[in-house]
Design a protein around this motif. Structure first.
Motif, short mmCIF file in Angstrom:
data_model
loop_
_atom_site.label_atom_id
_atom_site.label_comp_id
_atom_site.label_asym_id
_atom_site.label_seq_id
_atom_site.Cartn_x
_atom_site.Cartn_y
_atom_site.Cartn_z
N THR A 194 -20.16 -42.17 53.07
CA THR A 194 -21.47 -42.65 52.63
C THR A 194 -21.75 -42.16 51.21
O THR A 194 -21.30 -41.07 50.81
N SER A 195 -22.48 -42.94 50.46
CA SER A 195 -22.84 -42.55 49.09
C SER A 195 -23.60 -41.22 49.11
O SER A 195 -24.51 -41.02 49.91
N TYR A 228 -18.60 -31.70 45.27
CA TYR A 228 -18.77 -32.31 46.59
C TYR A 228 -18.45 -31.27 47.65
O TYR A 228 -17.75 -30.28 47.41
N LEU A 235 -15.89 -49.70 44.23
CA LEU A 235 -16.78 -48.94 45.09
C LEU A 235 -16.15 -48.73 46.46
O LEU A 235 -16.27 -47.65 47.06
N THR A 249 -13.63 -46.00 46.26
CA THR A 249 -14.26 -44.68 46.16
C THR A 249 -14.77 -44.22 47.51
O THR A 249 -14.57 -43.06 47.92
N GLU A 250 -15.43 -45.13 48.25
CA GLU A 250 -15.95 -44.77 49.56
C GLU A 250 -14.82 -44.42 50.52
O GLU A 250 -14.94 -43.49 51.33
#
Length: 364
Positions: A271-272, A289, A308, A311-312
């Motif tokens: 999740t973002s 992170y 995106l 990345t996720e």
């Protein structure tokens, strides 16, 4: 033949004698007392500097008066700049209106801050080179130290007077300028985020930091002058010493604070993730992170993914569930300055003790 003196002649002689005696007494007594009174009045009006204190002040009066005059002028300019700043803030609507939207209208005031901090950060260097290095090196090079050592005054008293006056002038200069600058900066200190309080331009110019840096630079320059016994060489070496001191202090100062960490609430992997907010004007040291087990990851761990979705997918594979921010709040600024200054004051005291214990033997 007998000698005859008329009464009239005797009377004239006695009158003349009385007149001359009266004139001499009047001349010797009257004006003398008047001159003594005038001299006493003048002496009472003179500054109460005498002996070794007067000698040291007289010897270095050009440097001392230049420093004090420059301090007065710089303080007056900063007071004027603060008045200009307050007028602008009142017209802008501060503090009801946030300074985040001030834009280029605030550029003249940041420019004034930059001009002031450039000069203030150079003060320890200038004091060390122009005051500390020649303080004793000049006397040793010219032979004045031998002349003074031959007098009734002890070398300890001479050295103590030299160090005390130089330290006093340096302290008065830096305390005055740092106090005025802090007063100028205080209205926006907690509100204008474009100023980094940990930078040398602001951290080194307020509180006890500039005083500690200046005293260590001055007395370090004095010791270098005693060792080299040549004014020009001492000034060059002192320049290098003060620059190295500033660099070491800049590298060391951030370790004086207690680093705080803000962490977001865990989310589902992939999740973002948004980074946590930190207090306004805080100095951010690092972002990272955090995975499910609490292990930190560099924020570039998935930065090479072009989309995106990529990345996720990467963050889900790494089990990234949150983010953290390491920072120093501006509320720690004063404590950090005092802690660092105490270390610098201790080094300065060590130099002074060394000058008295060993350096005084070289003052001839």
């Amino acid at each position: 033949m007998s000698t005859f003196t008329s009464p009239s002649t005797d009377d004239e002689n006695r009158t003349t004698a009385r007149t001359m005696n009266g004139t001499m007494n009047a001349t010797m007594n009257g004006p003398r007392h008047g001159a003594m009174n005038a001299t006493s009045t003048q002496a009472a009006r003179r500054p109460r500097l005498s002996g070794m204190t007067w000698l040291v002040w007289r010897q270095h009066r050009a440097a001392f008066w230049t420093m004090l005059a420059a301090t007065v002028l710089a303080a007056a300019w900063m007071i004027y700049q603060r008045a200009q700043l307050m007028d602008f803030l009142a017209g802008y609507g501060f503090p009801a209106k946030n300074l985040d939207d001030v834009g280029k209208r605030f550029d003249p005031y940041t420019g004034a801050f930059k001009s002031a901090t450039t000069g203030l950060t150079a003060i320890p260097v200038m004091l060390g080179v122009l005051l500390g290095a020649p303080l004793l090196a000049g006397d040793l090079e010219s032979g004045t130290a031998k002349l003074i050592a031959a007098q009734s005054m002890s070398r300890n008293r001479w050295l103590a007077t030299k160090l005390a006056l130089a330290g006093l002038v340096a302290t008065v200069t830096t305390v005055t300028l740092s106090a005025v600058f802090a007063w100028w900066w205080s209205p926006i200190k907690l509100h204008y985020t474009d100023i980094d309080w940990t930078s040398r331009e602001f951290f080194n110019t307020t509180g006890p930091a500039p005083v500690a840096l200046s005293l260590l630079s001055v007395f370090g320059g004095v010791l270098i002058g005693v060792l080299l016994r040549r004014t020009l060489a001492a000034m060059v070496v002192t320049l290098g010493f003060t620059v190295a001191l500033q660099m070491a202090w800049g590298h060391f100062k951030l370790s004086l604070g207690d680093v705080l960490t803000a962490t977001t609430k865990p989310v589902a992997p992939g999740t973002s993730v948004a980074f946590p907010e930190v207090p306004r004007s805080a100095h951010v040291l690092d972002w990272s992170y955090v995975n499910g087990s609490g292990k930190p990851f560099d924020i570039s761990v998935c930065a090479d993914k072009a989309t995106l979705e990529g990345t996720e997918s990467c963050m889900k594979k790494a089990d990234i569930v949150g983010a953290s921010t390491d920072y120093l709040p501006i509320s720690q600024m004063s404590d950090m300055q005092w802690l660092g200054a105490s270390v610098l004051f201790a080094l300065t005291a060590g130099i002074v003790v060394f000058l008295f214990a060993w350096g005084r033997k070289r003052l001839v």
